[in-house]
Write an enzyme that holds these catalytic residues in place. Structure first.
Site, short mmCIF file in Angstrom:
data_model
loop_
_atom_site.label_atom_id
_atom_site.label_comp_id
_atom_site.label_asym_id
_atom_site.label_seq_id
_atom_site.Cartn_x
_atom_site.Cartn_y
_atom_site.Cartn_z
N ARG A 1 0.87 -1.28 0.01
CA ARG A 1 0.00 0.07 -0.14
C ARG A 1 0.92 1.31 0.09
NH1 ARG A 1 -3.27 -1.71 4.99
NH2 ARG A 1 -2.19 -3.51 4.90
N GLU B 1 2.06 -6.00 13.29
CA GLU B 1 0.73 -6.28 14.10
C GLU B 1 0.25 -7.64 14.06
OE1 GLU B 1 -2.33 -3.46 13.23
OE2 GLU B 1 -3.32 -3.72 14.98
C1 PRP Z 1 0.57 -2.99 6.48
C2 PRP Z 1 0.68 -1.33 6.25
C3 PRP Z 1 1.94 -1.07 6.71
C4 PRP Z 1 2.24 -1.99 7.58
C5 PRP Z 1 2.16 -1.18 9.13
O1 PRP Z 1 1.24 -3.72 5.55
O2 PRP Z 1 0.50 -1.31 4.98
O3 PRP Z 1 2.98 -1.26 5.77
O4 PRP Z 1 1.23 -3.23 7.61
O5 PRP Z 1 2.34 -1.98 10.31
P1 PRP Z 1 3.63 -1.63 11.35
O6 PRP Z 1 3.65 -0.43 11.55
O7 PRP Z 1 3.16 -2.61 12.70
O8 PRP Z 1 4.85 -2.25 10.46
P2 PRP Z 1 1.11 -5.16 5.36
O9 PRP Z 1 2.36 -5.72 5.79
O10 PRP Z 1 -0.03 -5.75 5.79
O11 PRP Z 1 1.09 -5.40 3.62
P3 PRP Z 1 0.35 -4.75 2.66
O12 PRP Z 1 0.48 -3.26 2.34
O13 PRP Z 1 0.88 -5.51 1.31
O14 PRP Z 1 -1.06 -5.46 2.74
N1 ADE Z 2 -1.55 -2.66 8.82
C1 ADE Z 2 -1.26 -3.10 10.29
N2 ADE Z 2 -2.35 -2.96 11.07
C2 ADE Z 2 -3.42 -2.66 10.19
C3 ADE Z 2 -4.90 -2.13 10.58
N3 ADE Z 2 -4.98 -2.30 11.62
N4 ADE Z 2 -5.43 -1.64 9.39
C4 ADE Z 2 -5.08 -1.64 8.28
N5 ADE Z 2 -3.69 -2.09 7.75
C5 ADE Z 2 -2.74 -2.39 8.90
#
Ligand code: PRP
Ligand code: ADE
Length: 177
Positions: free
Chosen positions: A62, A99
């Site tokens: 994202r 998370e």
């Molecule tokens: C999500 C979000 C951030 C990250 C935030 O990505 O887009 O990159 O988690 O979490 P943090 O601050 O605890 O590291 P995800 O790894 O779910 O990947 P995606 O964007 O491909 O869905």
């Molecule tokens: N990535 C990590 N935690 C998230 C949340 N609560 N919502 C959307 N993206 C996330």
């Protein structure tokens, strides 16, 4: 409605996704409101246009959506940090915790130079693990990184404090307690 209110009201919240106890803050609904998407990019660009940024790094997946238009608006290269085995040239890797899980991120070794002043962009700051790992990748390649920009901040998870300890200032647009 001001820009921040427009952005916040366009983000949908989905309880218990992807697992029980997580409230998922969904930026796909923001992307479907063109003036909210535009306001998001404009606010990040306005904050960083006079800060000598030489490269934008976006984190999979994202972070790519917001990083690419900011890089174009600032007229600087856009560099991808990706999950493993996605980048075709030589890479370095860094593991991190999320998370709701654990993963590895990679960057092309030739994408960052020693004189770079990098701004990291991601959609959301939760624990800060993703951007801390991204910071390590950039610094291992000799780049300078002092700033990260996010659309959403989840203050309960302490990401700003964690990144501050790593020498990163976090610029965030909207928070969800
Ligand atoms: C999500 C979000 C951030 C990250 C935030 O990505 O887009 O990159 O988690 O979490 P943090 O601050 O605890 O590291 P995800 O790894 O779910 O990947 P995606 O964007 O491909 O869905
Ligand atoms: N990535 C990590 N935690 C998230 C949340 N609560 N919502 C959307 N993206 C996330």
């Amino acid at each position: 409605m001001n820009q921040v209110e427009l952005i916040k009201s366009s983000i949908k919240s989905i309880p218990d996704y992807p697992k029980a106890g997580i409230i998922f803050r969904d930026i796909t609904s923001l992307l479907e409101v063109p003036n909210a998407f535009q306001a998001t990019v404009d606010m990040i660009v306005a904050e960083f246009k006079h800060k000598g940024i030489t490269k934008i790094v976006g984190t999979e997946s994202r972070g790519f959506i917001f990083g690419a238009p900011v890089a174009l608006a600032l007229g600087v290269p856009f560099v991808l940090v990706r999950k493993p085995k996605k980048l075709p040239r030589e890479v370095i890797s860094q593991s991190y915790t999320l998370e709701y899980g654990e993963d590895v991120l990679e960057i092309h070794t030739d994408s960052i130079q020693a004189n770079d002043n990098v701004l990291i962009i991601d959609d959301l700051l939760a624990t800060g693990g993703t951007v801390e790992a991204t910071t390590k990748l950039i610094r291992r390649l000799g780049g300078k990184v002092e700033n990260a920009a996010f659309v959403i901040y989840l203050p309960d998870l302490g990401g700003k404090e964690r990144l501050e300890q790593a020498g990163i200032n976090s610029f965030t647009l909207v928070s969800f307690e």
